[in-house]
Design a protein around this motif. Structure first.
Motif, PDB file in Angstrom:
ATOM      1  N   ASP A  25       0.800  -1.225   0.000  1.00 51.03           N
ATOM      2  CA  ASP A  25       0.000   0.000   0.000  1.00 51.03           C
ATOM      3  C   ASP A  25       0.830   1.272   0.000  1.00 51.03           C
ATOM      4  O   ASP A  25       0.348   2.336  -0.355  1.00 51.03           O
ATOM      5  N   PRO A  35       3.312   4.206   2.111  1.00 48.07           N
ATOM      6  CA  PRO A  35       3.388   4.819   3.443  1.00 48.07           C
ATOM      7  C   PRO A  35       2.007   5.124   4.011  1.00 48.07           C
ATOM      8  O   PRO A  35       1.035   5.284   3.265  1.00 48.07           O
ATOM      9  N   GLU A  36       1.942   5.200   5.329  1.00 46.31           N
ATOM     10  CA  GLU A  36       0.690   5.588   5.978  1.00 46.31           C
ATOM     11  C   GLU A  36       0.466   7.090   5.801  1.00 46.31           C
ATOM     12  O   GLU A  36       1.327   7.892   6.146  1.00 46.31           O
ATOM     13  N   GLY A  49      -2.720  10.032   6.253  1.00 43.11           N
ATOM     14  CA  GLY A  49      -4.085  10.341   6.670  1.00 43.11           C
ATOM     15  C   GLY A  49      -4.911  10.873   5.517  1.00 43.11           C
ATOM     16  O   GLY A  49      -4.379  11.316   4.500  1.00 43.11           O
ATOM     17  N   ARG A  50      -6.217  10.827   5.689  1.00 44.39           N
ATOM     18  CA  ARG A  50      -7.106  11.233   4.599  1.00 44.39           C
ATOM     19  C   ARG A  50      -6.893  12.693   4.199  1.00 44.39           C
ATOM     20  O   ARG A  50      -6.814  13.008   2.997  1.00 44.39           O
ATOM     21  N   PRO A  84       1.517   7.755  -3.487  1.00 47.41           N
ATOM     22  CA  PRO A  84       2.186   7.137  -2.330  1.00 47.41           C
ATOM     23  C   PRO A  84       3.691   6.999  -2.514  1.00 47.41           C
ATOM     24  O   PRO A  84       4.451   7.112  -1.544  1.00 47.41           O
ATOM     25  N   HIS A  87       6.536   8.599  -0.205  1.00 45.94           N
ATOM     26  CA  HIS A  87       7.548   7.719   0.375  1.00 45.94           C
ATOM     27  C   HIS A  87       8.957   8.272   0.155  1.00 45.94           C
ATOM     28  O   HIS A  87       9.780   8.321   1.079  1.00 45.94           O
TER      29      HIS A  87
END
Length: 347
Positions: A26, A28-29, A31-32, A147, A151
């Protein structure tokens, strides 16, 4: 009555996308709210870059051609699976005209091929920051992989706003190249078709394996699988394509570095950190890059940029733009390494 296989039936594309998506992960994390901000900033950066590229190069992209899409990793993988269908279409036509597989053999073969393509897409899908897809009808499309951009900007500790615009400058240059030079897409298609015409289905496996074995016996190291398995005729075509891709990639790097200092405060820091990252991270990564020809891709950036700079320094940007007049003006692989030879031939 048995119908000939197509690019759809000879590869299980859904399976390829599934495998690729699992391998890529997926990313990196995020947020929306941050994700929405990244998407909007990349879209705005691509839009802003169009004018910057035009002012620096003199190339005028057609309006409303080749949409800009900000995608996640699965989106990039799906888009490239669709592109692969177009790329291998001529080869499938050639192979299926001989002795096409049918029934269970076709089904099993399509699954295996899907897994192989999925593995490639998964590896690439976690690394590509952006890409112009020339195979999307009617004029291509620009993909920015959000993403992966996030990253890398975190990994090299870059200013996020500067890094995003920096990426957009490079990738938007490719969109401008193809939309301002509309014959380029057809030229690449013709080279793919020419490559397919060189394939002899009955010799493809035996000759390919023999070349791999001979190369290993002779101690050849550092080449990609494509280099090792190409026949002399195929190498000629691949050399022409290498010349084109070196031009396109090098030109984009020159534009990025030429425009960057005026609009991106931290561009020198970004370039330094990114050049280090291009060398690959870890032993496995380096091995895969070599096998997949990504080392050659890095050489295209370097050699193509040196070619563009040498010609522009000698004759100026306006005369350099003769390179876009037609396929006959494109530099060969040898001319990329000898810019003066291109100047003498074309100008």
């Amino acid at each position: 009555m048995t119908t000939n296989p197509t690019a759809e039936s000879m590869v299980d594309w859904d399976f390829a996308v599934s495998v690729g998506t699992k391998i890529a992960g997926d990313g990196p994390e995020v947020g929306r709210d941050e994700a929405d901000e990244v998407v909007e900033e990349l879209r705005a950066g691509a839009g802003r870059s169009t004018g910057l590229v035009r002012e620096f190069t003199g190339l005028v992209a057609a309006h409303h051609n080749a949409p800009v899409l900000v995608v996640d990793r699965p989106g990039w993988i799906r888009a490239n699976a669709d592109g692969f269908k177009v790329v291998i279409g001529p080869l499938v036509d050639k192979l299926s005209s001989k002795k096409p597989p049918t029934g269970l053999a076709l089904k099993v073969g399509s699954r295996i091929t899907g897994a192989e393509i999925g593995g490639l897409l998964g590896f690439m899908g976690s690394k590509v920051l952006g890409q112009f897809d020339p195979f999307y009808e009617p004029d291509g499309r620009l993909l920015l992989v959000a993403p992966n951009i996030v990253h890398v900007e975190r990994e090299i500790n870059a200013d996020p706003h500067d890094f995003r615009l920096w990426v957009c400058l490079h990738e938007e240059t490719h969109r401008v190249q193809f939309t301002a030079v509309p014959w380029m897409r057809g030229h690449l298609f013709s080279e793919i078709e020419a490559l397919a015409r060189t394939v002899e289905p009955t010799k493809l496996l035996d000759d390919g394996l023999k070349r791999v074995t001979d190369a290993l016996k002779d101690g050849v190291r550092g080449g990609s699988l494509m280099d090792i398995m190409s026949s002399p005729e195929q190498k000629q075509i691949l050399d022409r394509v290498t010349g084109v891709m070196s031009l396109l990639e090098g030109h984009a790097d020159v534009v990025m570095d030429g425009v960057g200092p005026s609009v991106i405060p931290s561009v020198e820091k970004i370039r330094g950190a990114f050049n280090e990252r291009r060398k690959g991270i870890g032993t496995l990564d380096r091995v895969l890059r070599r096998l997949l020809g990504l080392d050659a891709k890095m050489a295209q950036y370097r050699d193509g940029a040196a070619f563009v700079r040498a010609v522009v320094d000698k004759v100026g940007m306006d005369d350099f733009n003769a390179v876009w007049a037609g396929p006959e003006n494109l530099p060969s692989k040898d001319e990329i390494a000898d810019p003066a030879a291109w100047v003498a031939r074309v100008l």
